[in-house]
Write an enzyme that holds these catalytic residues in place. Sequence first.
Site, PDB file in Angstrom:
ATOM      1  N   HIS A 123      -4.973 -62.924  22.717  1.00 17.23           N
ATOM      2  CA  HIS A 123      -5.001 -63.947  21.865  1.00 17.23           C
ATOM      3  C   HIS A 123      -3.873 -64.426  21.046  1.00 17.23           C
ATOM      4  O   HIS A 123      -2.935 -63.567  21.146  1.00 17.23           O
ATOM      5  CB  HIS A 123      -6.141 -64.016  20.938  1.00 17.23           C
ATOM      6  N   ASP A 141      -2.981 -72.376  22.582  1.00 15.16           N
ATOM      7  CA  ASP A 141      -3.613 -73.534  22.031  1.00 15.16           C
ATOM      8  C   ASP A 141      -2.414 -74.013  21.097  1.00 15.16           C
ATOM      9  O   ASP A 141      -2.041 -75.296  21.344  1.00 15.16           O
ATOM     10  CB  ASP A 141      -4.734 -73.236  21.052  1.00 15.16           C
ATOM     11  N   SER A 142      -1.806 -73.593  20.078  1.00 18.86           N
ATOM     12  CA  SER A 142      -0.962 -73.980  19.213  1.00 18.86           C
ATOM     13  C   SER A 142       0.206 -74.693  19.921  1.00 18.86           C
ATOM     14  O   SER A 142       0.782 -75.675  19.441  1.00 18.86           O
ATOM     15  CB  SER A 142      -0.412 -72.756  18.239  1.00 18.86           C
ATOM     16  N   ASN A 172      -4.123 -66.506  25.850  1.00 17.83           N
ATOM     17  CA  ASN A 172      -4.430 -67.642  25.326  1.00 17.83           C
ATOM     18  C   ASN A 172      -3.593 -68.730  24.648  1.00 17.83           C
ATOM     19  O   ASN A 172      -2.742 -68.123  23.819  1.00 17.83           O
ATOM     20  CB  ASN A 172      -5.664 -67.300  23.944  1.00 17.83           C
ATOM     21  N   ASP A 219     -14.517 -70.202  23.474  1.00 18.21           N
ATOM     22  CA  ASP A 219     -13.403 -69.620  22.588  1.00 18.21           C
ATOM     23  C   ASP A 219     -14.081 -69.099  21.267  1.00 18.21           C
ATOM     24  O   ASP A 219     -14.541 -69.979  20.491  1.00 18.21           O
ATOM     25  CB  ASP A 219     -12.181 -70.440  22.289  1.00 18.21           C
ATOM     26  N   ASP A 222     -17.020 -63.101  19.794  1.00 18.20           N
ATOM     27  CA  ASP A 222     -15.918 -62.680  18.606  1.00 18.20           C
ATOM     28  C   ASP A 222     -16.918 -61.927  17.448  1.00 18.20           C
ATOM     29  O   ASP A 222     -17.139 -62.388  16.655  1.00 18.20           O
ATOM     30  CB  ASP A 222     -15.174 -63.737  18.202  1.00 18.20           C
TER      31      ASP A 222
END
Length: 309
Positions: free
Chosen positions: A211, A256-257, A254, A82, A104
Amino acid sequence: MALITTKEMFKKAYEGGYAVGAFNVNNMEIVQGITEAAKEEKAPLILQVSAGARKYAKHGYLMKLIEAALDDTGLPIAVHLDHGEDFEICKSCIDGGFTSVMFDGSKHPFPENIRLTKEVVDYAHDHGVVVEGELGRLAGVEDDVNVSAKDAAYTDPDQVEEFVQKTGVDSLAIAIGTSHGAFKFKGEPKLRFDILEEIQKRLPGFPIVLHGASSVMPKYVELINKYGGKMPGAKGVPEEMLRQAAGMAVCKINIDSDLRLALTATIRQYFGENPEHFDPRQYFKPAREAIKQVVKHKLVHVLGCNGKA
Ligand code: G3H
Ligand code: 13P
Ligand code: ZN
């Protein structure tokens, strides 16, 4: 089953009008929570590892955990870097067994982003690994990098064909108003679906990545605030917007949080209710279960990839 690339996954997701979840992993409980959910829902899966995760847990430990999950679930799993910020980290992950990397280059000027991304693509493709590029810039916090709202920029649809053609990337992350972290919108959430639609027109059949797609589930923010945390005003992307994107060209979403919030809220609640406990297994067990429930919810109600493994 061996680790796979995202090529076939994305083709099926594009044609089937759903998206595959890409969940960030940092430790054993997170890997187990995510993969147990995917196993129960028979969902294809992308486990992604950031530079910060590699620094925290070490590449080798994370690979072994993921290999164990592969044996345990028999699912099609891709391992993805990532937000790779330079050639070296991408090379190190490719050499270390990842099946997909993100380069990125979104902070670089367009021609430099093309040049640097192409270097990664050439190396990756020689090794059977796929590459995600990025155009446009999301706001929010990733590791030590904090992109302010004024430095964020929507993806320019006029650049996407040239970028994909000149770099040879296999998928493209775009900026349409999502951002990293738990504070995504000050006012009403708004995503630029018009930009996504235009990109989809310019790149027919090509997989797009979103994202910053956590919904910042109110249940966990409330628990955090109830048990001593301070997250007033936390706000994420509404789930119906993510479902809409998954039905369009977006093949990878995506998250994650939302996992961090579920884990933290559950552990805070555990200590609030059991202040005398100190055995880590006692509080990691419900935390792992909370991650599993969040991921199951995403797979079925947001991504629509349950039953697609
Ligand atoms: O987009 C960033 C991911 O949430 C990973 O965050 O760099 O803090 O591991 P991290
Ligand atoms: P969230 O912070 O919204 O979970 O986004 C995660 C992400 O984009 C990882 O690359
Ligand atoms: Zn991201």
